[in-house]
Write a protein that holds these residues in place. Structure first.
Motif, PDB file in Angstrom:
ATOM      1  N   THR A  78       0.832  -1.164   0.186  1.00 30.35           N
ATOM      2  CA  THR A  78       0.144  -0.096  -0.004  1.00 30.35           C
ATOM      3  C   THR A  78       0.845   0.671  -0.147  1.00 30.35           C
ATOM      4  O   THR A  78       0.535   2.026  -0.825  1.00 30.35           O
ATOM      5  CB  THR A  78      -0.758   0.073   1.278  1.00 30.35           C
ATOM      6  OG1 THR A  78      -2.447  -1.368   0.604  1.00 30.35           O
ATOM      7  CG2 THR A  78      -0.925   1.484   1.344  1.00 30.35           C
TER       8      THR A  78
ATOM      9  N   ASP B 169      -7.011  -2.321  -1.135  1.00 28.84           N
ATOM     10  CA  ASP B 169      -6.865  -1.425  -0.145  1.00 28.84           C
ATOM     11  C   ASP B 169      -6.856  -0.361  -0.377  1.00 28.84           C
ATOM     12  O   ASP B 169      -5.736   0.505  -0.395  1.00 28.84           O
ATOM     13  CB  ASP B 169      -5.126  -1.792   0.117  1.00 28.84           C
ATOM     14  CG  ASP B 169      -4.670  -1.049  -1.387  1.00 28.84           C
ATOM     15  OD1 ASP B 169      -4.671  -1.167  -2.628  1.00 28.84           O
ATOM     16  OD2 ASP B 169      -2.782  -1.023  -0.981  1.00 28.84           O
TER      17      ASP B 169
ATOM     18  N   GLU C 145     -10.224   1.404  -0.306  1.00 33.47           N
ATOM     19  CA  GLU C 145      -9.942   2.614   0.758  1.00 33.47           C
ATOM     20  C   GLU C 145      -8.809   3.164   2.046  1.00 33.47           C
ATOM     21  O   GLU C 145      -8.418   5.155   1.441  1.00 33.47           O
ATOM     22  CB  GLU C 145     -10.821   1.978   2.267  1.00 33.47           C
ATOM     23  CG  GLU C 145     -12.366   2.043   2.052  1.00 33.47           C
ATOM     24  CD  GLU C 145     -12.716   1.426   0.656  1.00 33.47           C
ATOM     25  OE1 GLU C 145     -13.816   0.578   0.897  1.00 33.47           O
ATOM     26  OE2 GLU C 145     -11.781   0.244   0.040  1.00 33.47           O
ATOM     27  N   GLU C 146      -7.827   2.483   1.893  1.00 30.97           N
ATOM     28  CA  GLU C 146      -6.579   3.268   2.747  1.00 30.97           C
ATOM     29  C   GLU C 146      -5.410   3.603   2.233  1.00 30.97           C
ATOM     30  O   GLU C 146      -4.944   4.785   2.216  1.00 30.97           O
ATOM     31  CB  GLU C 146      -5.698   1.770   2.963  1.00 30.97           C
ATOM     32  CG  GLU C 146      -4.037   2.051   4.003  1.00 30.97           C
ATOM     33  CD  GLU C 146      -3.462   0.813   4.355  1.00 30.97           C
ATOM     34  OE1 GLU C 146      -2.653   0.643   5.070  1.00 30.97           O
ATOM     35  OE2 GLU C 146      -4.376  -0.130   4.384  1.00 30.97           O
TER      36      GLU C 146
ATOM     37  N   ALA D 281      -7.082   7.327   1.602  1.00 28.36           N
ATOM     38  CA  ALA D 281      -6.914   7.884   2.810  1.00 28.36           C
ATOM     39  C   ALA D 281      -5.889   7.964   2.950  1.00 28.36           C
ATOM     40  O   ALA D 281      -5.553   9.465   3.403  1.00 28.36           O
ATOM     41  CB  ALA D 281      -7.601   7.427   3.891  1.00 28.36           C
ATOM     42  N   LYS D 282      -4.265   7.577   2.648  1.00 28.45           N
ATOM     43  CA  LYS D 282      -3.239   8.515   2.663  1.00 28.45           C
ATOM     44  C   LYS D 282      -2.542   8.940   1.712  1.00 28.45           C
ATOM     45  O   LYS D 282      -1.525  10.055   1.944  1.00 28.45           O
ATOM     46  CB  LYS D 282      -2.424   6.933   3.003  1.00 28.45           C
ATOM     47  CG  LYS D 282      -3.006   6.049   4.204  1.00 28.45           C
ATOM     48  CD  LYS D 282      -1.910   5.166   3.713  1.00 28.45           C
ATOM     49  CE  LYS D 282      -2.039   3.934   5.239  1.00 28.45           C
ATOM     50  NZ  LYS D 282      -1.055   3.032   5.288  1.00 28.45           N
TER      51      LYS D 282
END
Length: 315
Positions: free
Chosen positions: A28, A62, A64-65, A68-69
């Motif tokens: 990620t 991944d 959503e992650e 978000a990042k």
């Protein structure tokens, strides 16, 4: 060549379409870094990920992650592919700026990709488009296999018209025409895009090309002649469709940008900065990248080496 534009728009789809085919897990943190680096190259839109079921595309589980990042650079639109209402709900929660609706023009590919015929898939997308538009999210109506299907061959223009009409009924005014399997040729591209633009003058069409048979750059020229000025590319030429047998990567964004610049067509993309990103990618992608520019360098760089005496005469 006549009537070429002074400027085109290039959308980077590598973080989604480029990575989705990779079997080896890409961490990620690497995905986030890729988006962040691409955000500072000059792209106005980056397709970050896809909100499909994790079992369908494990590499993008991944989503959503990643959303978000990433660092959201002002002026950059962060887009995601969505296949259905659940995917749209996830995309909204992740605060995407724009969505690309997943749809195949041919029934065979649609059944393989979405377990539904094209007509059924279009019906299923109606509440998806409505939800996006109601929330002020930009929508692109995808048209996979529009220029060639590995199961059915080349869809007739009437098939494309049927899909566009359905999208217009949903309120969608941006349409992405895709050569998913890299089957198209310049004559076909010019014919289909000219027909679409003549029939739907108020619709904005973009072109998504795979370079499976090394005709993508020629197809771009045909698209320019037809009046299309919006193109997708994947840095490093990565990508492919899991549901299109034999399909390989997208046209390498850096190769496309280089061609545009050599033709005097502006893109707003810093090509040297983009090449730096591609070189960095080559350090973690588990296979050679399909980038001619990474191997050969820019045309003007070769001229520079020759004038400095670094290119030897071949006898």
């Amino acid at each position: 060549m006549q009537h070429l534009p002074k400027r085109v728009t290039v959308t980077e789809v590598g973080p989604r379409d480029g990575l989705q085919i990779e079997d080896q897990w890409i961490p990620t943190e690497i995905k986030v870094e890729l988006v962040n680096r691409l955000s500072r190259v000059g792209f106005k839109t980056i397709q970050v990920t896809s909100f499909v079921h994790p079992k369908a595309v494990p590499q993008l589980r991944d989503a959503e992650e990643v959303m978000a990042k990433i660092d959201r650079v002002p002026g950059v639109t962060y887009e995601a592919l969505v296949p259905n209402l659940r995917g749209m709900e996830r995309a909204l929660a992740a605060k995407v700026d724009k969505v690309n609706l997943m749809l195949s023009v041919t029934d065979s590919h649609s059944l393989s990709n979405a377990n539904a015929t094209t007509a059924e898939a279009l019906k299923n997308l109606e509440p998806v488009a409505r939800m996006a538009l109601d929330h002020g999210i930009g929508v692109v109506g995808g048209m996979a296999t529009a220029l060639g299907c590995p199961f059915e061959g080349f869809p007739p223009p009437e098939r494309l018209f049927m899909v566009v009409d359905a999208y217009l009924a949903m309120g969608v005014r941006e349409i992405g025409v895709a050569d998913t399997a890299g089957m198209a040729n310049p004559a076909l591209v010019y014919d289909r895009l000219s027909r679409l633009r003549d029939r739907y003058p108020d619709v904005h069409f973009s072109l998504h090309l795979h370079d499976t048979r090394r005709m993508a750059t020629a197809n771009i020229i045909a698209a320019l002649e037809a009046g299309v000025t919006d193109f997708d590319g994947a840095a490093g030429g990565m990508g492919g469709c899991p549901y299109a047998p034999g399909a390989t990567g997208n046209i390498a964004t850096e190769d496309m940008v280089h061609m545009f610049h050599e033709m005097g067509i502006e893109t707003g993309v810093d090509l040297d900065a983009l090449l730096d990103v591609v070189r960095w990618m080559s350090t973690w992608v588990p296979h050679p990248l399909e980038s001619t520019l990474l191997r050969a360098g820019k045309s003007r760089d070769v001229l520079g080496r020759r004038t400095s005496g670094q290119v030897k005469k071949i006898s």
